[in-house]
Design a protein around this motif. Structure first.
Motif, PDB file in Angstrom:
ATOM      1  N   UNK A 105       0.832  -1.194   0.000  1.00 32.55           N
ATOM      2  CA  UNK A 105       0.000   0.000   0.000  1.00 32.55           C
ATOM      3  C   UNK A 105       0.875   1.254   0.000  1.00 32.55           C
ATOM      4  N   UNK A 106       0.321   2.312  -0.617  1.00 32.31           N
ATOM      5  CA  UNK A 106       0.961   3.619  -0.603  1.00 32.31           C
ATOM      6  C   UNK A 106      -0.118   4.675  -0.444  1.00 32.31           C
ATOM      7  N   UNK A 107      -0.053   5.442   0.632  1.00 30.86           N
ATOM      8  CA  UNK A 107      -1.045   6.482   0.888  1.00 30.86           C
ATOM      9  C   UNK A 107      -0.335   7.813   1.143  1.00 30.86           C
ATOM     10  N   UNK A 108      -0.869   8.868   0.559  1.00 32.13           N
ATOM     11  CA  UNK A 108      -0.275  10.209   0.712  1.00 32.13           C
ATOM     12  C   UNK A 108      -1.220  11.103   1.492  1.00 32.13           C
ATOM     13  N   UNK A 109      -0.671  11.778   2.514  1.00 26.61           N
ATOM     14  CA  UNK A 109      -1.484  12.658   3.356  1.00 26.61           C
ATOM     15  C   UNK A 109      -1.682  14.028   2.742  1.00 26.61           C
ATOM     16  N   UNK A 110      -2.582  14.813   3.336  1.00 27.44           N
ATOM     17  CA  UNK A 110      -3.252  14.478   4.591  1.00 27.44           C
ATOM     18  C   UNK A 110      -4.465  13.577   4.354  1.00 27.44           C
ATOM     19  N   UNK A 111      -4.666  12.594   5.226  1.00 23.31           N
ATOM     20  CA  UNK A 111      -5.852  11.737   5.142  1.00 23.31           C
ATOM     21  C   UNK A 111      -5.994  10.914   6.426  1.00 23.31           C
ATOM     22  N   UNK A 112      -7.241  10.520   6.666  1.00 26.16           N
ATOM     23  CA  UNK A 112      -7.530   9.565   7.735  1.00 26.16           C
ATOM     24  C   UNK A 112      -7.656   8.198   7.076  1.00 26.16           C
ATOM     25  N   UNK A 113      -6.849   7.257   7.520  1.00 32.69           N
ATOM     26  CA  UNK A 113      -6.792   5.933   6.918  1.00 32.69           C
ATOM     27  C   UNK A 113      -7.700   4.980   7.689  1.00 32.69           C
ATOM     28  N   UNK A 114      -8.679   4.400   6.988  1.00 31.28           N
ATOM     29  CA  UNK A 114      -9.619   3.458   7.584  1.00 31.28           C
ATOM     30  C   UNK A 114      -9.531   2.107   6.876  1.00 31.28           C
ATOM     31  N   UNK A 115     -10.252   1.143   7.408  1.00 31.95           N
ATOM     32  CA  UNK A 115     -10.230  -0.198   6.835  1.00 31.95           C
ATOM     33  C   UNK A 115     -10.595  -0.234   5.364  1.00 31.95           C
ATOM     34  N   UNK A 116     -11.590   0.568   4.960  1.00 33.03           N
ATOM     35  CA  UNK A 116     -12.043   0.541   3.569  1.00 33.03           C
ATOM     36  C   UNK A 116     -10.932   0.903   2.589  1.00 33.03           C
ATOM     37  N   UNK A 117      -9.940   1.652   3.050  1.00 31.34           N
ATOM     38  CA  UNK A 117      -8.846   2.059   2.164  1.00 31.34           C
ATOM     39  C   UNK A 117      -7.918   0.898   1.819  1.00 31.34           C
ATOM     40  N   UNK A 118      -8.051  -0.223   2.517  1.00 35.18           N
ATOM     41  CA  UNK A 118      -7.195  -1.383   2.261  1.00 35.18           C
ATOM     42  C   UNK A 118      -7.814  -2.369   1.285  1.00 35.18           C
ATOM     43  N   UNK A 119      -9.039  -2.113   0.832  1.00 36.13           N
ATOM     44  CA  UNK A 119      -9.678  -2.975  -0.161  1.00 36.13           C
ATOM     45  C   UNK A 119      -8.931  -2.858  -1.489  1.00 36.13           C
ATOM     46  N   UNK A 120      -8.660  -4.003  -2.118  1.00 38.69           N
ATOM     47  CA  UNK A 120      -8.031  -4.001  -3.435  1.00 38.69           C
ATOM     48  C   UNK A 120      -8.482  -5.227  -4.214  1.00 38.69           C
ATOM     49  N   UNK A 121      -7.789  -5.557  -5.291  1.00 35.74           N
ATOM     50  CA  UNK A 121      -8.198  -6.680  -6.137  1.00 35.74           C
ATOM     51  C   UNK A 121      -8.051  -8.026  -5.432  1.00 35.74           C
TER      52      UNK A 121
END
Length: 333
Positions: A105-121
């Motif tokens: 995973x790669x996430x760029x802020x600013x953001x609040x990271x929740x479980x739904x953000x880990x959904x993928x293929x």
């Protein structure tokens, strides 16, 4: 005057009721006095200890060397990030190759990271609203996970030797069953008030449906007890009635309890087949000619039937076939 019996009464009534999200009650009756607890306690233990689930077993975060480190770009330190991660429940999408997946995973802020953000293929998240971390502005959070399929609880110390280099081992909470309780009530049968009704209350986290978990626990119990049939047959031959009763229970096992792959089970289900006995009464070519039955699915079925003691083409006594046919007609009525 008390009726003299030669064998215990076999329960005939099963009722399943949905009482909430991923929660059901299963009511079974009537049991002989004392029999309900005999089945209730081991089934509860099997539901809690043997239900298959998925969990993150290893984590690697870019720029982090150990679990007590800190990350400048997020609010949480590594230990809190791991604690939050343990609450996220994964589901691997490919049920035919679901023993393990590696995720990046790669996430760029600013953001609040929740479980739904880990959904993928590769994965779904069954509790998408779970909070994971807050990422600061102009910071990229890069991390990788190893998700495994398993049962029970495995501490990180036992996982450490099996994970890739550079990863932090995680305590793995595989069990998808959150809650199992049971009640035993007296019920009346033919003017006898001493029979029992067993009521299970089962709740899962969403990785598996509670009814599926219950069926899996029954299947585990069958497999654990099958050793007695194998070993004891070498010592003595059971009476005909005892043998037929045990064999009939095997034939009446549902196909959904056999832990078949999704492709194989769906093929059988679309053909209207529900019970093990229906397959045992079919010849090899009949099974191969089921619509969409591939070689891999056929081999899987053959292996499962062999494990149950009913290899494809085995001869079954006419009495047992008749008993199964009568019971099947009643179940499908």
């Amino acid at each position: 005057m008390k009726t003299i019996k030669t064998e215990p009464y076999i329960p005939e009534d099963v009722k399943v009721e949905e009482v909430g999200e991923n929660r059901i009650t299963i009511t079974v009756a009537p049991f002989e006095s004392g029999y309900a607890i005999t089945f209730a306690h081991p089934l509860r233990r099997l539901l809690l200890s043997s239900s298959v689930g998925y969990a993150a077993i290893a984590l690697r975060i870019e720029g982090v060397t150990h679990e007590f480190d800190s990350i400048r770009g997020i609010v949480e330190d590594v230990s809190q990030f791991i604690a939050n991660l343990k609450h996220i429940r994964f589901n691997i999408k490919d049920k035919q190759n679901d023993s393990s997946v590696d995720l990046s995973y790669n996430f760029k802020g600013p953001m609040v990271l929740n479980g739904r953000d880990l959904v993928n293929d590769l994965t779904d998240i069954v509790n998408p609203d779970v909070y994971l971390a807050t990422i600061n502005e102009n910071f990229s959070l890069n991390f990788s996970l190893v998700i495994k399929k398993g049962i029970g609880y495995v501490p990180s110390e036992e996982i450490r030797a099996d994970i890739p280099e550079g990863y932090i081992p995680l305590d793995a909470y595989f069990t998808p069953v959150k809650r199992v309780v049971y009640d035993i009530n007296n019920v009346l049968l033919e003017d006898n008030p001493n029979f029992e009704e067993l009521v299970f209350d089962i709740q899962t986290d969403g990785q598996i449906k509670p009814l599926e978990a219950f069926k899996d626990a029954i299947a585990v119990m069958y497999k654990q007890m099958s050793i007695f049939g194998v070993e004891l047959n070498e010592i003595s031959t059971p009476s005909r009635n005892t043998e037929d009763s045990g064999e009939l229970r095997t034939l009446l096992m549902t196909l959904s309890s056999l832990d078949l792959s999704a492709r194989c089970f769906n093929c059988l289900d679309r053909s209207g087949l529900k019970y093990v006995g229906e397959l045992t009464l079919m010849q090899e070519n009949d099974i191969k000619n089921i619509k969409n039955m591939g070689k891999k699915s056929f081999d899987e079925i053959a292996e499962k039937l062999q494990e149950l003691g009913y290899p494809i083409g085995v001869e079954i006594s006419e009495d047992l076939v008749a008993m199964f046919s009568r019971k099947l007609a009643k179940l499908k009525a």
